[in-house]
Design a protein around this motif. Structure first.
Motif, PDB file in Angstrom:
ATOM      1  N   ASN A 547     -26.406  -1.373 -15.758  1.00 52.07           N
ATOM      2  CA  ASN A 547     -26.979  -1.342 -17.106  1.00 52.07           C
ATOM      3  C   ASN A 547     -26.128  -0.496 -18.046  1.00 52.07           C
ATOM      4  N   GLU A 580     -31.762 -15.359  -9.185  1.00 48.55           N
ATOM      5  CA  GLU A 580     -32.549 -14.848 -10.309  1.00 48.55           C
ATOM      6  C   GLU A 580     -31.850 -13.669 -10.975  1.00 48.55           C
ATOM      7  N   PHE A 581     -31.266 -12.820 -10.141  1.00 49.33           N
ATOM      8  CA  PHE A 581     -30.610 -11.622 -10.663  1.00 49.33           C
ATOM      9  C   PHE A 581     -29.437 -11.995 -11.567  1.00 49.33           C
ATOM     10  N   ASP A 583     -28.813 -14.918 -12.962  1.00 51.95           N
ATOM     11  CA  ASP A 583     -29.286 -15.689 -14.110  1.00 51.95           C
ATOM     12  C   ASP A 583     -29.747 -14.758 -15.227  1.00 51.95           C
ATOM     13  N   GLU A 584     -30.475 -13.716 -14.833  1.00 52.41           N
ATOM     14  CA  GLU A 584     -30.916 -12.718 -15.823  1.00 52.41           C
ATOM     15  C   GLU A 584     -29.725 -11.990 -16.443  1.00 52.41           C
ATOM     16  N   LEU A 587     -28.223 -14.094 -19.177  1.00 52.05           N
ATOM     17  CA  LEU A 587     -29.025 -14.060 -20.403  1.00 52.05           C
ATOM     18  C   LEU A 587     -28.817 -12.762 -21.175  1.00 52.05           C
ATOM     19  N   ARG A 588     -28.692 -11.656 -20.447  1.00 49.90           N
ATOM     20  CA  ARG A 588     -28.473 -10.361 -21.112  1.00 49.90           C
ATOM     21  C   ARG A 588     -27.125 -10.333 -21.836  1.00 49.90           C
ATOM     22  N   LYS A 591     -27.430 -12.503 -25.002  1.00 49.70           N
ATOM     23  CA  LYS A 591     -28.124 -11.820 -26.105  1.00 49.70           C
ATOM     24  C   LYS A 591     -27.183 -10.878 -26.854  1.00 49.70           C
ATOM     25  N   LYS A 613     -30.537 -21.712 -14.262  1.00 51.15           N
ATOM     26  CA  LYS A 613     -31.667 -22.431 -14.838  1.00 51.15           C
ATOM     27  C   LYS A 613     -31.181 -23.333 -15.974  1.00 51.15           C
ATOM     28  N   THR A 616     -30.884 -21.527 -19.208  1.00 48.57           N
ATOM     29  CA  THR A 616     -29.701 -20.662 -19.262  1.00 48.57           C
ATOM     30  C   THR A 616     -28.465 -21.482 -19.603  1.00 48.57           C
TER      31      THR A 616
END
Length: 643
Positions: A547, A580-581, A583-584, A587-588, A591, A613, A616
């Protein structure tokens, strides 16, 4: 029209020094030992015989010819004697005599003497200066690069001094004034002066427009510069190749090759054929954008148009190939150049040799080196260092050491880069002792303290498992007040983490993050910490570091993804495939409008058979296909089709 500030000390500063010879105020240059040098004799017969024959008249060409000769040779003492005689005999001083002397002063870099003589023309020599004399002195000051002095001189004569009310600026005056303002970055004021020219019945010429366009381009005001081209043509002033070249250069530096190509079309429409400068500028712009094949095609067209490329043209193309990792293609271009009769120099060979070594083609590089020596080119320190670095990269430090000895025998002194390359080479093959000996040699020869050398030493020790030695060097660096670079920090963090000292590694990582210098953690540094935490099982802490990485504007790469995917599969119970990790994570990045980073993560997912996805996919594709990006692709295709 006020160009510069009024200075009350201007006349006192520039016009106070005068030398008195026989009652006359003479303003010529004198050397420190001038009193010991006898005056340069002038044959008396030149004057006496001329008077008997009636050929010597008041203001004839005899004195002018003598002054012209001495001005050309810079003999100011001889000119002083001629001026004294002219005053004694009450001869007329013409303005063209002073213009000769002004130019001589400019050649001798004596602009203050030129200004002083200009100010004395009317009172001491009864020669009223005109705008010709003024322009001559103004040009002398400008040619020496003293642009602020030029503005002050302009203000003193044409704005603040009533003695020169008879002098009115002409087009040349404005051109010189605009040039000074543009060179000082005062382009706005230059445009104001340009707009005032019609009030003085002066019309701008191609030089005026060209100077303004160049100033605007350097201020990144390309649109205003192009608008001036349109205005220029409306006013009936025909642009020349140099006019177009200024704009093409500005557009190429900005990377706007499409508009540069449009200007080439405009050139042909106006009957201006592109010249060497035009081609060189376009080739340089193409190389900057990585369009090397197009640059080579343009080079061929340049040759077919009977225009001769220069060393800069070839050097730009060769360096472009090297930077793109295409040194072999660069070599082919070099050989083709020589077949066409171009005599390459050592500066053409140097980047190709260096690039071949970096790409692991040491055999080809050494053949080219031998060919260069056969042409009797003398390698310098940079070239020797490139060969040594290349051999060391190729795992051949002992061969590099042989070239090191040749380098010293040839009288080329090694620098910090040379020693760093050798040290890296010996560390790479595990010969730490030899690397340390080289370091001691650097210290003994009192070479400058260089952070790169320390970085190599720290990295080498850590890579070879000698953490204690690395810590000793680290403390030595800090004690000397030097700032370790990101490579040194990353090496120390890696060494500490490999030794199981993860807390110390994290402490050093946090210290690097807080540094005020430009050395911030890069993706390699982040990967080292994330990997250490994941191996320890601290997945949540590793994600915190990820992060922080995103917040600092550093995009994760394939190594980051691989580390995290492995940890999710091996360290969690039950294991996760990471779809999932990641893919997220995509997206981050999306953004934050970091589309390239998001695209790279998607590639990693596909390589690991992890399907993103549909939503995505949609977002990333739309991000790639934004109008600006589409226009960029269209412009790119347009430029390629034109060239």
């Amino acid at each position: 029209m006020l160009v510069g500030k009024q200075h009350s000390t201007w006349k006192l500063l520039l016009f106070s020094t005068k030398y008195n010879y026989g009652g006359s105020h003479l303003l010529f240059f004198s050397t420190a030992n001038e009193s010991q040098i006898p005056p340069t004799p002038i044959a008396e017969s030149i004057f006496s015989d001329a008077q008997k024959h009636g050929s010597y008249k008041r203001g004839d060409s005899t004195f002018y010819s003598l002054i012209q000769h001495h001005a050309h040779s810079g003999d100011f003492r001889a000119m002083e004697i001629i001026f004294q005689r002219m005053k004694r005999e009450n001869r007329a001083f013409s303005e063209k005599i002073f213009i000769l002397i002004f130019r001589a002063y400019g050649k001798a870099r004596l602009h203050r003497k030129a200004i002083q003589l200009f100010d004395a023309m009317a009172d001491d020599y009864r020669c009223l200066p005109t705008v010709k004399s003024f322009n001559s002195v103004l040009n002398v000051v400008i040619q020496l690069g003293l642009y602020r002095d030029a503005l002050d001189f302009y203000d003193y004569v044409l704005i603040n001094n009533s003695n020169y009310n008879h002098i009115s600026p002409n087009a040349l005056t404005f051109n010189l004034l605009i040039k000074s303002l543009c060179r000082l970055g005062l382009v706005g004021r230059a445009l104001d002066v340009f707009r005032e020219m019609p009030a003085f019945n002066c019309n701008p010429d191609t030089y005026t427009y060209c100077t303004l366009m160049d100033g605007l381009c350097k201020e990144d005001r390309i649109d205003d510069a192009v608008a001036l081209l349109d205005e220029m043509q409306i006013q009936g002033c025909c642009p020349t190749p140099p006019t177009f070249n200024v704009l093409i250069n500005g557009l190429c530096r900005k990377g706007d090759l499409a508009r540069a190509a449009n200007l080439i079309d405009n050139m042909f429409l106006k009957g201006c054929a592109p010249n060497e400068v035009t081609y060189n500028t376009l080739i340089h712009g193409l190389c900057l954008k990585g369009k090397l094949d197009k640059a080579v095609n343009l080079l061929s067209k340049m040759l077919s148009d009977k225009l001769k490329p220069n060393h800069v043209t070839y050097g730009t193309i060769l360096n472009g190939f090297v930077k793109k990792g295409r040194s072999v293609d660069g070599l082919h271009v070099l050989l083709a150049m020589e077949e066409r009769g171009y005599e390459a120099n050592e500066y053409a060979y140097s980047p190709i040799i260096s690039g071949l070594f970096r790409e692991g083609k040491s055999e080809e590089a050494l053949k080219l080196w031998t060919k260069m020596l056969e042409k009797e080119f003398k390698p310098n320190t940079v070239m020797y260092s490139a060969v040594i670095d290349g051999l060391c990269r190729d795992g051949k430090p002992h061969e590099g050491e042989q070239f090191f000895s040749q380098m010293i025998s040839a009288g080329c002194l090694p620098n910090a880069y040379t020693y760093s390359s050798l040290m890296k080479g010996f560390f790479q093959v595990g010969n730490c002792d030899k690397a340390v000996l080289l370091w001691k040699e650097v210290v003994e020869k009192d070479y400058m303290d260089n952070e790169v050398c320390y970085s190599v030493l720290i990295h080498g020790f850590c890579k070879n498992g000698r953490l204690k030695d690395a810590l000793v060097v680290w403390k030595h660096v800090l004690a000397k007040g030097l700032i370790p670079d990101v490579v040194a920090y990353s090496s120390m963090i890696h060494g500490l983490c490999n030794a199981g000292l993860i807390e110390q590694g994290l402490s050093l990582f946090n210290e690097l993050q807080c540094k005020a210098s430009d050395s911030k953690p890069d993706v390699i540094t982040y990967n080292i910490i994330i990997n250490a935490l994941c191996r320890q099982g601290s997945i949540s802490h590793a994600i915190d570091i990820l992060n922080s990485m995103l917040n600092q504007g550093c995009d994760p790469d394939s190594v980051t993804c691989k580390i995290l995917l492995t940890a999710l599969r091996e360290k969690l119970d039950p294991p996760l495939d990471g779809r999932e990790f990641l893919d997220e994570l995509v997206l981050r990045l999306h953004k934050r409008d970091r589309i390239i980073g998001a695209s790279n993560i998607i590639q990693v997912m596909l390589q690991n058979f992890l399907q993103p996805k549909a939503s995505t996919w949609d977002k990333v594709v739309r991000g790639i296909c934004k109008p600006k990006r589409i226009h960029a692709v269209i412009n790119k295709c347009w430029v390629e089709s034109f060239v």
